[in-house]
Design a protein around this motif. Structure first.
Motif, PDB file in Angstrom:
ATOM      1  N   UNK A 252      10.794 -31.197  19.426  1.00  0.00           N
ATOM      2  CA  UNK A 252      11.429 -29.977  18.942  1.00  0.00           C
ATOM      3  C   UNK A 252      12.496 -29.488  19.907  1.00  0.00           C
ATOM      4  N   UNK A 253      12.182 -29.469  21.209  1.00  0.00           N
ATOM      5  CA  UNK A 253      13.155 -29.029  22.206  1.00  0.00           C
ATOM      6  C   UNK A 253      14.314 -30.011  22.332  1.00  0.00           C
ATOM      7  N   UNK A 254      14.031 -31.310  22.216  1.00  0.00           N
ATOM      8  CA  UNK A 254      15.102 -32.307  22.291  1.00  0.00           C
ATOM      9  C   UNK A 254      16.073 -32.129  21.126  1.00  0.00           C
ATOM     10  N   UNK A 255      15.550 -31.895  19.923  1.00  0.00           N
ATOM     11  CA  UNK A 255      16.414 -31.712  18.746  1.00  0.00           C
ATOM     12  C   UNK A 255      17.245 -30.442  18.849  1.00  0.00           C
ATOM     13  N   UNK A 256      16.581 -29.324  19.184  1.00  0.00           N
ATOM     14  CA  UNK A 256      17.315 -28.061  19.327  1.00  0.00           C
ATOM     15  C   UNK A 256      18.287 -28.130  20.500  1.00  0.00           C
ATOM     16  N   UNK A 257      17.880 -28.802  21.576  1.00  0.00           N
ATOM     17  CA  UNK A 257      18.771 -28.949  22.722  1.00  0.00           C
ATOM     18  C   UNK A 257      20.000 -29.775  22.400  1.00  0.00           C
TER      19      UNK A 257
ATOM     20  N   UNK B 208       7.673 -21.472  25.676  1.00  0.00           N
ATOM     21  CA  UNK B 208       7.768 -22.820  26.248  1.00  0.00           C
ATOM     22  C   UNK B 208       8.830 -23.636  25.518  1.00  0.00           C
ATOM     23  N   UNK B 209       8.843 -23.551  24.189  1.00  0.00           N
ATOM     24  CA  UNK B 209       9.850 -24.279  23.407  1.00  0.00           C
ATOM     25  C   UNK B 209      11.250 -23.790  23.746  1.00  0.00           C
ATOM     26  N   UNK B 210      11.410 -22.479  23.885  1.00  0.00           N
ATOM     27  CA  UNK B 210      12.712 -21.898  24.201  1.00  0.00           C
ATOM     28  C   UNK B 210      13.201 -22.361  25.571  1.00  0.00           C
ATOM     29  N   UNK B 211      12.312 -22.299  26.570  1.00  0.00           N
ATOM     30  CA  UNK B 211      12.684 -22.716  27.927  1.00  0.00           C
ATOM     31  C   UNK B 211      13.008 -24.200  27.985  1.00  0.00           C
ATOM     32  N   UNK B 212      12.210 -25.030  27.325  1.00  0.00           N
ATOM     33  CA  UNK B 212      12.468 -26.460  27.331  1.00  0.00           C
ATOM     34  C   UNK B 212      13.774 -26.786  26.611  1.00  0.00           C
TER      35      UNK B 212
ATOM     36  N   UNK C 133       6.402 -30.057  20.964  1.00  0.00           N
ATOM     37  CA  UNK C 133       7.234 -29.344  21.934  1.00  0.00           C
ATOM     38  C   UNK C 133       8.382 -30.219  22.433  1.00  0.00           C
ATOM     39  N   UNK C 134       8.070 -31.474  22.732  1.00  0.00           N
ATOM     40  CA  UNK C 134       9.089 -32.357  23.300  1.00  0.00           C
ATOM     41  C   UNK C 134      10.200 -32.645  22.302  1.00  0.00           C
TER      42      UNK C 134
ATOM     43  N   UNK D   7      14.663 -37.938  27.281  1.00  0.00           N
ATOM     44  CA  UNK D   7      13.482 -37.750  26.437  1.00  0.00           C
ATOM     45  C   UNK D   7      12.209 -38.060  27.227  1.00  0.00           C
ATOM     46  N   UNK D   8      12.238 -39.140  28.000  1.00  0.00           N
ATOM     47  CA  UNK D   8      11.078 -39.487  28.827  1.00  0.00           C
ATOM     48  C   UNK D   8      10.807 -38.394  29.853  1.00  0.00           C
ATOM     49  N   UNK D   9      11.874 -37.863  30.459  1.00  0.00           N
ATOM     50  CA  UNK D   9      11.708 -36.780  31.426  1.00  0.00           C
ATOM     51  C   UNK D   9      11.070 -35.560  30.769  1.00  0.00           C
TER      52      UNK D   9
END
Length: 276
Positions: free
Chosen positions: A75-80, A148-152, A72-73, A210-212
């Protein structure tokens, strides 16, 4: 026979700065001692209450939750990061409409809690099931993991867009003017001159983001996603053992520390030319 009296000058009082430094050191040593005592106490508690049966029963759940948290982390960081590029460019655009839309997006997602954003996407969009099903997206929004992935992703994209915008604007304008004087195209100037310098400035904020996100990902457990925190809650509900949360804290601490040292090594490697 007379002897001259030797006058010994009085020792000057220590300056206030030296006193402050001494007090700060004493306070620092006291805090370190307190942390050491606390750490040893927790280690003793974990060793003394070690239960192989519980480890065998719930250990695989922690590993599965850890994998979910990392997916999740990152994946969301990459898409973000992908989404943050057009948002950052829109924030810097002279077009007022684009600037207003991007500003509103960044303002909303940076000013509201991520937990609220997850609730609004997972529970709120469920009120529009018929409309979402009509466009063929209900398969996505009915799953807690995807929500969750979408929101993150939306949350971190807002932060990354501001990080990127600030880094790009921190590059001296003379870099662009020098490239123009050499006749370099705008695209080459941006990707070969401006962007590399901006990314160096953005390295540390990106690491903090990323840590956050790793720590903030724990909130997805409230929408039935069995990440590390979700599996910890499951284990606690079956055992009522406080040790389950201690192990979760150790896992999060290990992830953050490993990432912090890795990111520090990457930053030192990429900025080694600045220290010569």
């Amino acid at each position: 026979m007379t002897h001259a009296l030797e006058i010994i000058p009085a020792r000057p009082a220590p300056p206030a700065r030296v006193i402050r430094i001494t007090v700060a050191r004493v306070f620092g040593y006291a805090v370190l001692t307190l942390w050491a005592v606390l750490g040893l106490s927790l280690a003793w508690y974990l060793v003394s209450s070690w239960d192989p049966e519980k480890i065998a029963r719930y250990g695989w759940r922690y590993m599965d939750g850890l994998a979910t948290t990392l997916m999740l982390t990152f994946g969301s960081i990459t898409l973000g990061a992908v989404l943050s590029l057009p948002v950052a460019f829109a924030r810097m655009a002279k077009n007022r409409l684009l600037n207003a839309i991007s500003y509103a997006y960044v303002y909303v997602f940076r000013s509201t809690p991520m937990l609220l954003q997850i609730f609004m996407i997972y529970y709120g969009l469920g009120s529009f099931r018929a409309e979402i099903d009509a466009v063929g997206l209900w398969w996505f929004f009915r799953e807690a993991w995807y929500c969750a992935l979408f929101a993150m992703t939306l949350n971190t994209a807002a932060y990354q867009a501001e990080i990127l915008r600030g880094a790009i604007e921190s590059v001296p304008r003379g870099q662009t003017e020098g490239a123009k004087s050499l006749g370099l195209p705008t695209s080459i100037t941006f990707w070969k001159i401006i962007m590399p310098q901006a990314l160096i400035v953005a390295l540390r904020p990106y690491g903090n983001e990323i840590i956050f996100m790793i720590k903030g990902s724990a909130v997805v457990a409230v929408v039935t996603v069995l990440d590390l925190m979700g599996q910890t809650r499951y284990a606690f509900s079956r055992t009522f053992d406080y040790q389950t949360y201690l192990w979760a804290a150790i896992f999060y601490l290990a992830i953050v520390e490993a990432l912090r040292h890795t990111w520090g090594a990457i930053e030192a490697r990429l900025t080694r030319h600045l220290k010569r």
